[in-house]
Design an enzyme around this catalytic site. Structure first.
Site, PDB file in Angstrom:
ATOM      1  N   PHE A 124       0.960  -1.133  -0.176  1.00  0.00           N
ATOM      2  CA  PHE A 124      -0.153  -0.070   0.189  1.00  0.00           C
ATOM      3  C   PHE A 124       0.816   1.185  -0.112  1.00  0.00           C
ATOM      4  CE2 PHE A 124      -3.071   3.075   1.673  1.00  0.00           C
ATOM      5  CZ  PHE A 124      -4.316   2.530   0.767  1.00  0.00           C
TER       6      PHE A 124
ATOM      7  N   VAL B 284       3.997   3.144   4.592  1.00  0.00           N
ATOM      8  CA  VAL B 284       3.748   4.585   4.649  1.00  0.00           C
ATOM      9  C   VAL B 284       2.207   4.516   5.274  1.00  0.00           C
ATOM     10  CG1 VAL B 284       3.248   6.530   3.418  1.00  0.00           C
ATOM     11  CG2 VAL B 284       5.305   5.092   2.976  1.00  0.00           C
TER      12      VAL B 284
ATOM     13  N   ILE C 267      -0.803   7.496   5.886  1.00  0.00           N
ATOM     14  CA  ILE C 267      -1.144   8.758   5.689  1.00  0.00           C
ATOM     15  C   ILE C 267      -2.708   9.189   6.233  1.00  0.00           C
ATOM     16  CG2 ILE C 267      -1.438  10.611   3.894  1.00  0.00           C
ATOM     17  CD1 ILE C 267       0.398   9.360   2.005  1.00  0.00           C
TER      18      ILE C 267
ATOM     19  N   ALA D  77      -9.563  11.064   6.745  1.00  0.00           N
ATOM     20  CA  ALA D  77     -10.648  11.789   7.353  1.00  0.00           C
ATOM     21  C   ALA D  77     -11.222  11.040   8.599  1.00  0.00           C
ATOM     22  CB  ALA D  77     -11.941  12.048   6.480  1.00  0.00           C
TER      23      ALA D  77
ATOM     24  N   HIS E 213      -9.140   5.620  11.296  1.00  0.00           N
ATOM     25  CA  HIS E 213      -8.440   4.538  10.710  1.00  0.00           C
ATOM     26  C   HIS E 213      -6.945   4.474  10.967  1.00  0.00           C
ATOM     27  CE1 HIS E 213      -7.896   0.753   8.573  1.00  0.00           C
ATOM     28  NE2 HIS E 213      -6.988   1.516   7.841  1.00  0.00           N
TER      29      HIS E 213
ATOM     30  N   ARG F 230       9.605  12.646   3.722  1.00  0.00           N
ATOM     31  CA  ARG F 230      10.274  11.547   4.508  1.00  0.00           C
ATOM     32  C   ARG F 230      10.807  10.285   3.672  1.00  0.00           C
ATOM     33  NH1 ARG F 230       7.820  15.068   6.838  1.00  0.00           N
ATOM     34  NH2 ARG F 230       8.186  15.636   9.060  1.00  0.00           N
TER      35      ARG F 230
END
EC number: 2.5.1.78
Length: 154
Positions: free
Chosen positions: A22, A80, A82, A85, A88, A127
């Site tokens: 992912f 990774v 991120i 909204a 989760h 990063r």
């Protein structure tokens, strides 16, 4: 007083890397950074085992299996996450971090954290090899040092 410290020499060490698919574009940059770090510190490609998992949630269980192998000196976890909204992100980030820390303590083997947890895509990109370095490289560097330290302590 006796002081122990790990060295940054990968020669003779065997590493496992567990990487999520992912967010693969960024994860691949982290994996490349980790492998580059190991090779630049004297490691060999044939002494690196790369395991791909669907997402960050699956990283700890795969790390556990790989770390249980006697021939593996250290494992580098790469992913990774991120923020979105919903909550989760918080659940996954927390459980992955805790799972990896618990495995390292339970198995008494270095497991380093190359999982980016970012609020935005821009932060993650920074990063993964731009402004803020490459967290895959940094995790590999820690793995090299800790694997050497564990050899000295045993």
């Amino acid at each position: 007083m006796k002081t122990y410290e790990g060295e940054l020499i990968a020669e003779g060490l065997r590493f496992g890397i567990v990487a999520s698919r992912f967010n693969h574009a960024l994860v691949d940059r982290l994996v490349e950074g980790a492998i580059d770090c190991i090779l630049r510190h004297g490691g060999r490609e044939e002494d690196i085992t790369l395991v791909r998992v669907p997402g960050s949630w699956e990283i700890p269980v795969a790390v556990g299996e790989l770390a249980r192998r006697e021939e593996i000196d250290a494992v580098i976890a790469i992913g990774v996450l991120i923020r979105g909204a919903t909550p989760h992100f918080d659940y996954i980030a927390s459980e992955v971090s805790e799972g990896l820390a618990n495995l390292s303590l339970e198995l008494r083997k270095p497991i380093t954290f190359g999982v980016i947890t970012a609020d935005t895509l821009e932060q993650a990109i920074e990063r993964a090899g731009t402004k803020h370095g490459n967290k895959g490289w940094e995790a590999a560097l820690s793995a090299i040092e800790m694997a050497n330290l564990f050899k000295k302590l045993r």
